[in-house]
Write a protein that holds these residues in place. Structure first.
Motif, mmCIF file in Angstrom:
data_model
loop_
_atom_site.group_PDB
_atom_site.id
_atom_site.type_symbol
_atom_site.label_atom_id
_atom_site.label_comp_id
_atom_site.label_asym_id
_atom_site.label_seq_id
_atom_site.Cartn_x
_atom_site.Cartn_y
_atom_site.Cartn_z
ATOM 1 N N THR A 183 0.843 -1.203 0.000
ATOM 2 C CA THR A 183 0.000 0.000 0.000
ATOM 3 C C THR A 183 0.873 1.245 0.000
ATOM 4 O O THR A 183 1.858 1.313 0.739
ATOM 5 N N CYS A 184 0.501 2.210 -0.809
ATOM 6 C CA CYS A 184 1.236 3.479 -0.865
ATOM 7 C C CYS A 184 0.836 4.347 0.320
ATOM 8 O O CYS A 184 -0.346 4.682 0.489
ATOM 9 N N LEU A 185 1.828 4.716 1.145
ATOM 10 C CA LEU A 185 1.585 5.592 2.284
ATOM 11 C C LEU A 185 1.871 7.052 1.961
ATOM 12 O O LEU A 185 1.239 7.945 2.516
ATOM 13 N N ASN A 186 2.840 7.271 1.075
ATOM 14 C CA ASN A 186 3.197 8.648 0.705
ATOM 15 C C ASN A 186 3.861 8.632 -0.664
ATOM 16 O O ASN A 186 4.472 7.639 -1.058
ATOM 17 N N LEU A 187 3.744 9.769 -1.370
ATOM 18 C CA LEU A 187 4.304 9.872 -2.716
ATOM 19 C C LEU A 187 4.729 11.307 -2.960
ATOM 20 O O LEU A 187 3.993 12.243 -2.648
ATOM 21 N N GLN A 188 5.921 11.480 -3.534
ATOM 22 C CA GLN A 188 6.429 12.804 -3.869
ATOM 23 C C GLN A 188 7.121 12.745 -5.220
ATOM 24 O O GLN A 188 7.828 11.783 -5.534
ATOM 25 N N ILE A 189 6.916 13.812 -6.008
ATOM 26 C CA ILE A 189 7.541 13.925 -7.330
ATOM 27 C C ILE A 189 8.448 15.148 -7.322
ATOM 28 O O ILE A 189 8.083 16.206 -6.797
ATOM 29 N N SER A 190 9.633 15.015 -7.898
ATOM 30 C CA SER A 190 10.554 16.147 -7.978
ATOM 31 C C SER A 190 9.964 17.228 -8.876
ATOM 32 O O SER A 190 9.147 16.933 -9.758
ATOM 33 N N PRO A 191 10.350 18.507 -8.682
ATOM 34 C CA PRO A 191 9.754 19.609 -9.461
ATOM 35 C C PRO A 191 9.821 19.414 -10.967
ATOM 36 O O PRO A 191 8.882 19.725 -11.693
#
Length: 205
Positions: A183-191
């Protein structure tokens, strides 16, 4: 206990500078004998009264100004900015993301993309009956847009938006056996979309 009796007629003395010595000697009437050592001599009693009067007056002015400010705040009406355009949706959106001139909307049955350039209408969509998008990210990569979406099961899906077409790249953590699915708990994409970070949690963790 000693008894203190006032001498002379029962008149309110005039506190003038020439009477300070006289008042100190015998005209000052002390009502409470226990305060015989606490009472201030002249001219300090007069100074104390003036300070108290000044403080009371200053407090009244402060209260008047605060009341005037509250009335002024009530009278001032906040500026209301009405929307210039509206998007018509068939269902309640769960999340939105904005990138370039497009609005990406996550719904209970997929994804919708709206243009804000001219028509303010839907340009494309990705439909899935069993997929409810709850989180969405979008970042610009040159002339294209990289989109990441997470559904209610914690599955991450990566999309590629190019020339008003939305392409599904892959589902990162989707498994046929649900017991093995993470399960995905957190997600971040670079600018600039150079890399993506995903925090996953397994069923056995």
């Amino acid at each position: 206990m000693p008894v203190y009796i006032r001498k002379g007629p029962l008149e309110i003395p005039n506190y003038e500078e020439q009477d300070w010595i006289k008042d100190e000697e015998g005209d000052y009437f002390l009502k409470d004998p226990d305060q015989i050592f606490d009472s201030l001599p002249q001219p300090f009693r007069m100074i104390n009264k003036l300070v108290n009067l000044l403080f009371d007056r200053a407090w009244e002015i402060i209260e008047e100004r605060e009341a005037a400010k509250e009335v002024a705040i009530i009278k001032i009406q906040p500026t209301v900015y009405l929307p210039t355009h509206r998007f018509q949706l068939s269902s309640v959106p769960n999340c939105i993301a904005i990138c370039k001139s497009y609005v990406f909307v996550g719904l209970s049955k997929g994804l919708r993309v709206f243009s804000t350039l001219f028509s303010y209408s839907r340009v494309c969509s990705w439909d899935s009956i069993k997929t409810e998008i709850v989180s969405i990210w979008a970042t610009e990569i040159g002339n294209e847009v990289f989109v990441a979406a997470v559904d209610e099961m914690g599955v991450v899906r990566l999309f590629y938006f190019y020339k008003e077409f939305l392409f599904l790249i892959k589902a990162v953590n989707e498994m046929e056996d649900i017991s093995k699915q993470t399960t995905c708990l957190n997600l971040q994409i670079s600018p600039k979309g150079n890399f993506i970070a995903i925090l996953l949690q397994g069923k056995t963790n």
